[in-house]
Design a protein around this motif. Structure first.
Motif, PDB file in Angstrom:
ATOM      1  N   SER A 162      32.728 -86.269  22.724  1.00 25.34           N
ATOM      2  CA  SER A 162      33.121 -85.999  24.111  1.00 25.34           C
ATOM      3  C   SER A 162      32.178 -86.748  25.031  1.00 25.34           C
ATOM      4  CB  SER A 162      33.077 -84.502  24.435  1.00 25.34           C
ATOM      5  OG  SER A 162      31.749 -84.011  24.345  1.00 25.34           O
ATOM      6  N   ILE A 163      32.657 -87.041  26.227  1.00 26.39           N
ATOM      7  CA  ILE A 163      31.806 -87.559  27.293  1.00 26.39           C
ATOM      8  C   ILE A 163      31.611 -86.427  28.282  1.00 26.39           C
ATOM      9  CG2 ILE A 163      31.693 -89.150  29.251  1.00 26.39           C
ATOM     10  CD1 ILE A 163      33.052 -91.236  27.547  1.00 26.39           C
ATOM     11  N   TYR A 166      32.201 -86.088  33.358  1.00 26.87           N
ATOM     12  CA  TYR A 166      33.363 -86.288  34.223  1.00 26.87           C
ATOM     13  C   TYR A 166      33.354 -85.321  35.406  1.00 26.87           C
ATOM     14  CZ  TYR A 166      35.876 -89.750  31.486  1.00 26.87           C
ATOM     15  OH  TYR A 166      36.247 -90.918  30.868  1.00 26.87           O
ATOM     16  N   SER A 301      35.052 -84.504  28.915  1.00 22.51           N
ATOM     17  CA  SER A 301      36.386 -85.039  28.641  1.00 22.51           C
ATOM     18  C   SER A 301      37.258 -84.031  27.916  1.00 22.51           C
ATOM     19  CB  SER A 301      36.268 -86.323  27.813  1.00 22.51           C
ATOM     20  OG  SER A 301      35.539 -86.103  26.606  1.00 22.51           O
ATOM     21  N   LEU A 327      33.829 -90.589  36.333  1.00 28.44           N
ATOM     22  CA  LEU A 327      32.503 -90.345  35.792  1.00 28.44           C
ATOM     23  C   LEU A 327      31.511 -90.058  36.911  1.00 28.44           C
ATOM     24  CD1 LEU A 327      32.103 -93.012  32.973  1.00 28.44           C
ATOM     25  CD2 LEU A 327      32.190 -90.539  32.690  1.00 28.44           C
ATOM     26  N   VAL A 339      26.101 -92.581  30.004  1.00 26.12           N
ATOM     27  CA  VAL A 339      26.831 -91.325  29.877  1.00 26.12           C
ATOM     28  C   VAL A 339      26.158 -90.430  28.853  1.00 26.12           C
ATOM     29  CG1 VAL A 339      29.049 -92.363  30.515  1.00 26.12           C
ATOM     30  CG2 VAL A 339      28.405 -92.215  28.103  1.00 26.12           C
ATOM     31  N   GLY A 341      26.985 -87.159  26.147  1.00 24.79           N
ATOM     32  CA  GLY A 341      28.142 -86.676  25.403  1.00 24.79           C
ATOM     33  C   GLY A 341      27.727 -85.787  24.258  1.00 24.79           C
ATOM     34  N   LEU A 394      41.499 -90.076  28.350  1.00 24.54           N
ATOM     35  CA  LEU A 394      40.935 -90.092  27.009  1.00 24.54           C
ATOM     36  C   LEU A 394      40.913 -91.506  26.434  1.00 24.54           C
ATOM     37  CD1 LEU A 394      42.313 -86.792  25.443  1.00 24.54           C
ATOM     38  CD2 LEU A 394      40.149 -87.213  26.616  1.00 24.54           C
ATOM     39  N   GLN A 396      40.423 -94.146  28.268  1.00 26.48           N
ATOM     40  CA  GLN A 396      39.246 -94.685  28.957  1.00 26.48           C
ATOM     41  C   GLN A 396      37.961 -94.198  28.291  1.00 26.48           C
ATOM     42  OE1 GLN A 396      37.419 -92.820  32.737  1.00 26.48           O
ATOM     43  NE2 GLN A 396      38.811 -94.380  33.536  1.00 26.48           N
ATOM     44  N   SER A 397      37.927 -92.937  27.885  1.00 24.73           N
ATOM     45  CA  SER A 397      36.723 -92.367  27.269  1.00 24.73           C
ATOM     46  C   SER A 397      36.399 -93.048  25.949  1.00 24.73           C
ATOM     47  CB  SER A 397      36.915 -90.863  27.056  1.00 24.73           C
ATOM     48  OG  SER A 397      37.094 -90.183  28.280  1.00 24.73           O
TER      49      SER A 397
END
Length: 452
Positions: A162-163, A166, A301, A327, A339, A341, A394, A396-397
């Motif tokens: 996960s990021i 966001y 995310s 973000l 980032v 995560g 997602l 993009q993530s």
């Protein structure tokens, strides 16, 4: 012996349920019902097993647990291995107890490297097989492999990812009111102040409640600001305790976050005053955006799943949809993309060929693409096709995680010793939002850091 051991593990889970733990029992029945005709070419390397069973436990519940079962349905059909998954919201608190008593599942999906370190230190984990390690070397970055390694021994491959940074918002509201996506942290502050001054609602909605883990969403805020304000080197020093928890750089990150979470003008949109952050569940905290009762919500995310908790598509997650995310911006517009995560790691408590065959599958690009295609999650596996993701955000993530120019840092609290990362840091956030000043909270957390 296998059946007796399975009964002991199941009995432990049943006993936990009797104590009031929330469980989601998702067995292979779902997989068997939906497997249908399967092309087993992608599964030949794992071998075939007659009547073998692998028990799995983790924190994954409800719709996500159903999708987890679907993701290995073909593997079960082609290998003959029956995978039995049990989800519990108390998994993190119970797994070490089960392991110490010899009642652990065959595989535990561990969401924190810090917990993985604790389990390895207890001597309960089986090192990963060569097949698992080969997959990690091919499909994952060295950093991700490091998170599953303890004292030079490789125990587990990454699973999902996960990021964390966001900021969710309503594209329609931004267009109607002329808001622009902020490019720096200062611009985010200006946007928040603009929304607050308009007086329609508080700009931010926040929920920190998560059962015994209440407070963790606040640690994500601090970690994001620690990385953006102070850079990856200072972040690494903080996580490794090479600088103390009450270092001025950490205090600066807390105070920047406090400009939102401790500010009555900023929170808690559509929910209540500042104090309601502690009682509002993180799963529901962002939903006031849909009713126009707040404009911004900081969450990972994986929060995409919570916009449609029953698995439907009533809420469209897209740049032109009902809700989307940007973000958390950098401190300066020309700073490199950084980032935070998280992710999970399937560790093994039983040394058996079927267990390692299953773990090898979970570390493969085949599994990663299967699970991502089912929706709601991402993976940092380099073999994943970003277009398999279930939404624009997602996709993009995944591209962000696969970009070699991205500076990625694992969730800091998940890397810290349990006494801090999953205890005093969480509790410190609650006390801090409740009124304690930054210095007092940081001194308290620093005092809990293990001396050895």
């Amino acid at each position: 012996m296998r059946n007796a051991r399975h009964r002991r593990w199941t009995a432990s889970i049943v006993a936990a349920a009797a104590l009031g733990l929330t469980l989601s029992a998702c067995t292979g029945d779902i997989a068997e019902e939906e497997a249908g005709d399967v092309d087993c070419a992608d599964y030949e390397s794992y071998g075939t097993f007659d009547g073998a069973e692998v028990t799995v436990a983790g924190t994954i519940l409800d719709l996500e647990a159903d999708n987890l079962n679907k993701s290995w349905a073909d593997f079960e059909t082609c290998t003959g291995i029956d995978v039995e998954y049990q989800g519990s919201s108390e998994f993190e608190a119970q797994i070490a107890v089960l392991a110490e008593g010899g009642n652990a599942p065959d595989v535990g999906i561990v969401p924190q490297p810090g917990l993985l370190n604790r389990l390895a230190g207890g001597g309960w984990l089986i090192p990963a097989s060569q097949a698992v390690e080969d997959n990690v070397d091919e499909f994952w970055s060295e950093d991700w492999k490091t998170y599953g390694t303890v004292d030079g021994t490789f125990y587990a491959a990454p699973l999902m990812a996960s990021i964390k940074g966001y900021v969710w918002y309503s594209p329609a509201e931004f267009e109607e009111k002329g808001y622009e996506i902020p490019k720096t942290l200062d611009e985010l502050t200006t946007l928040s102040e603009t929304i607050a001054a308009e007086g329609d609602h508080k700009p931010w909605c926040v929920g920190l409640e998560s059962g015994e883990a209440t407070g963790w969403p606040g640690t994500d805020w601090v970690e994001d600001y620690m990385l953006r304000l102070n850079g990856p080197d200072a972040y690494d020093q903080w996580v490794a305790h090479e600088i103390p928890f009450n270092d001025p750089q950490v205090a600066a990150a807390f105070d920047a976050v406090g400009g939102y979470l401790k500010n009555e003008d900023m929170v808690n949109g559509g929910i209540g005053d500042v104090s309601t952050q502690v009682s509002e569940a993180f799963q529901t905290a962002g939903l006031p955006i849909l009713d126009g009762e707040c404009s911004l919500h900081h969450q990972a995310s994986f929060y995409e799943t919570f916009w449609n908790p029953e698995g439907g598509d009533d809420v469209k997650v897209a740049s032109d949809g009902d809700v989307f995310g940007f973000l958390l911006p950098p401190a300066n517009a020309d700073d490199p993309l950084s980032v935070t995560g998280g992710g999970e790691f399937p560790v093994a408590f039983r040394d058996a060929e079927e267990v390692e065959a299953f773990r090898a599958y979970l570390s493969s690009d085949t599994w990663a693409n299967n699970r991502v295609s089912l929706g709601g999650v991402i993976s940092a596996n380099k073999g994943v096709d970003p277009q398999n993701a279930s939404s624009e955000l997602l996709t993009q993530s995944i591209e962000i995680l696969q970009d070699p120019e991205t500076t990625f840092r694992f969730d800091g609290s998940d890397l810290m010793p349990g006494a801090v990362g999953t205890d005093s840091f969480w509790k410190g956030i609650v006390a801090w939002v409740g009124g304690e000043d930054t210095a007092q909270v940081l001194d308290t957390i620093e005092g809990t850091w293990p001396t050895s």
